[in-house]
Design an enzyme around this catalytic site. Sequence first.
Site, PDB file in Angstrom:
ATOM      1  CG  HIS A 255      -1.808   1.149   1.385  1.00 26.82           C
ATOM      2  ND1 HIS A 255      -3.125   1.134   0.983  1.00 26.82           N
ATOM      3  CD2 HIS A 255      -1.587   2.396   1.869  1.00 26.82           C
ATOM      4  CE1 HIS A 255      -3.677   2.316   1.219  1.00 26.82           C
ATOM      5  NE2 HIS A 255      -2.756   3.108   1.761  1.00 26.82           N
ATOM      6  CD  GLU A 256       1.554   3.596   3.640  1.00 27.42           C
ATOM      7  OE1 GLU A 256       1.718   4.652   2.990  1.00 27.42           O
ATOM      8  OE2 GLU A 256       0.525   3.376   4.316  1.00 27.42           O
ATOM      9  CG  HIS A 259       0.259   6.346  -0.480  1.00 28.97           C
ATOM     10  ND1 HIS A 259      -0.734   7.142  -0.993  1.00 28.97           N
ATOM     11  CD2 HIS A 259      -0.337   5.564   0.458  1.00 28.97           C
ATOM     12  CE1 HIS A 259      -1.886   6.864  -0.391  1.00 28.97           C
ATOM     13  NE2 HIS A 259      -1.668   5.903   0.493  1.00 28.97           N
ATOM     14  CD  GLU A 285      -5.816   5.274   0.382  1.00 28.71           C
ATOM     15  OE1 GLU A 285      -4.852   6.025   0.654  1.00 28.71           O
ATOM     16  OE2 GLU A 285      -6.048   4.219   0.998  1.00 28.71           O
TER      17      GLU A 285
END
Lengths: 490, 490
Positions: A255-256, A259, A285
Amino acid sequence: MTALTDLLAFQRQTEALSSVAERLGWDQETVMPRGATEQRAEEMAAMEEVLHDRRTDPRIGEWLDAADPQTDADRRAIQLIARDYSRSSRIPARLATELARLTSLAQGIWAEARAKDAPEDFLPTLDQVLMLKREEAAALADNGNLYDALLDDYEPGMTGAAISSLFDAMRPRLVALREEVLGSERQPAALTGHFPQETQLRLARACATAFGYDWTRGRMDIAVHPFSSGRWQDSRITTRVVETDPFNCVYSTIHEVGHSGYEQGIDPDYAFTPLGRGVSMGVHESQSRIYENQMGRGRAFTGWLFSRMSDAFDGLNITDPDAFFATVNRVTPGFIRTEADEVQYNLHIMLRFDLERDLISGRLDTSDLVEAWNARFLKDFGVAVDRPANGVLQDVHWAVGLFGYFPTYALGNVYAGCLNRALRAAVPDLDEALARGDATPGTEWLRENLQRHGGLMPPSDLIEAASGGPVTPEPLLDYLEDKFGRIYGL
Amino acid sequence: MTALTDLLAFQRQTEALSSVAERLGWDQETVMPRGATEQRAEEMAAMEEVLHDRRTDPRIGEWLDAADPQTDADRRAIQLIARDYSRSSRIPARLATELARLTSLAQGIWAEARAKDAPEDFLPTLDQVLMLKREEAAALADNGNLYDALLDDYEPGMTGAAISSLFDAMRPRLVALREEVLGSERQPAALTGHFPQETQLRLARACATAFGYDWTRGRMDIAVHPFSSGRWQDSRITTRVVETDPFNCVYSTIHEVGHSGYEQGIDPDYAFTPLGRGVSMGVHESQSRIYENQMGRGRAFTGWLFSRMSDAFDGLNITDPDAFFATVNRVTPGFIRTEADEVQYNLHIMLRFDLERDLISGRLDTSDLVEAWNARFLKDFGVAVDRPANGVLQDVHWAVGLFGYFPTYALGNVYAGCLNRALRAAVPDLDEALARGDATPGTEWLRENLQRHGGLMPPSDLIEAASGGPVTPEPLLDYLEDKFGRIYGL
């Protein structure tokens, strides 16, 4: 030409200073000694005052009036600077400084209250934060809607009413899917065992590499609440480790990387300009979610992950890749938003969205917040919150003043749904690469069609251009019903 | 009263911002991704410009004229602010920004050149740094001595001529002691073996704790060139690990605890005022040296260390504490200043002091620096430098513009000699505690007599007040002759 040059040179320094402030925030949440909270609050407040002075510098107004931009990039930069100048000029310096100081302190108070499961230690501070945020919203709203004024900071152009409609349209299909899934006779097994921290972190690093994370321009650390931080040459990720649940670490990391990969993918010519960062929280996101879910939790990539994890942990209680795919996507009742599956995640957001709109409008008081949270959770999820750390204290957002931020998570999911449909059409053999633990074709498509543009286009224009159509929740809902229908035999 | 209040409030923010810049420096040398050098240079330059603007803000001059301080602390704060204002106002903003940008880049270039043993990759950059530093010195010196103008930044009130006299007085006794020691028939054995990184770091943490390091207000990381960083609630140390030489890690750590312990020991009422940091580099070094050498390398503490290391590493090739004490203090020919023993250390400084005075005065050109270094090293130490990383490339100081800094290391040794004599007289049973691995009585005496005062007194006044007499090199030289005389049977 001189006005434009001066404006962009001035902005360049402001961007650099804002990047320093962000680095200080990273430091606070990863490596800062626990006794340094007062000092850091003072440092953050000083940085915030410098930044506020620059953002409201009257010369900006003069430069903006005189600037004569010739390129799309310069025109857009001017537009973004003007927007920021207008917003910043409405917020008194005292308020900006007070907010920086208080939220820096509040973060420590929240972390301690969460560790002690003691909301009463945190709520008075939250009340102070809320008061200041309402004051900020009033200054920004100019007699308009308070919540919209805050939301606009994270998702420019979006309104609470639009989100409310979007959520109303999504809720029935999500609720129906959730009930079918939880009621199904076919229920995937849980992964069980003890998974040592060091092995998890090695695995997380391998996953980050698989998704194209550039380690020469980033690093990975541990944080209570995983986040990514920084731009261009220095975009860092964090993760967390729960030794009974390696998926927490693996998927927080992917997920990170979504980003940070977005930031790393922006055209370097935009560095230290307003175009040199992700254009909105929702678009940000969308990148973290498409990495984490549509690619990372798909059958193809989980096949590779299954094999890597079986090796790393000397065997698992799940012994074939199809069962493993189901386990990764297992839907169970749970309290924690960041651990929620794709089916229930947006329902967690809807809860926070409604509560924070009520907090900002004054319809809900912080003294009633625990009760309101628990009642709403019971209604939406059918389970009573067992302790505050699993309820109202689970997220850092409100402590640091991020009211209006939560809905961008759900927007990101909707955007990711749109992008995924276009990506799969454009790169039909993506799954073959993902099955080898290589997300490069996906990352390249996203970089080419979205990431490299940075702030060049407004959020919805960007998503529409990349996905080739208007933003609607249908692609996401179709994807969810298809995927979970197959897993649960619906 | 208002002028003073305004001045101190303004200064408070400047101190906070300068603390942020220092934290950014820590980040660069410990955790920053290696691809982030350009971005960081831009960030540091932006911070430097903000700080320079504040330090030269004309309001400071007005406030200083109008201020009417009532306490010693306020009077001294005013004096320090006036001194900084006068110095900063002489340096053009362009030069300050250029220096910040260039030295940030130069640090990376130096590190790479050192790793590749390639001085030619670094010297052109050093030449640029030197040019800017000469320009800075000229602006500060006001037709006075260039080198003194730079030195004054690190050791206010000190001059190159005074240091030259001090070094001339010390050199004969140091050279004689060195020759006697190296010629002695009694030569301590070396410690040999493989000492794993994790065990060394555990040991280093135990040593830091023994010397009173407050872990709630600090942390320890690894850096190429160990340093300490920060003040008050956030004073961090770094160390390095060489797996064949655990003393490197242990004594680097104790040394940096001396620096950080000083900052942690300053009266918290002085936080974010000009009194809230160590008063000079020389006084700072006196604290690191007395911790490292007079306490840390004494017979008492090494007895405790012997027992801890024997346990930690499952036995050593040195098997009794007296022999271990001799091994810790072993004098051998060596290239590296930071690894030098107490007898030869100051000779390393004298070499750098003479070379950097010549660089600043223009008597020595950077293109001749390698040759000059190697010739002087051969003359002073009787050994030819084997490679640049062991010669001119070993220290980061010149790369980051720290001309005039080196002599403060030797001054620190002289101060530590004076302080040690007073400490031993005041706390006769100190060795009993050190033998138990507890430096508390020493730390407490230093805290009470020196550390807590921060910047309240000028450096020489502070040392004289704490040690009860004038600053002379005799206590240091007496201590060295006594200690090494006993070890080497002279």
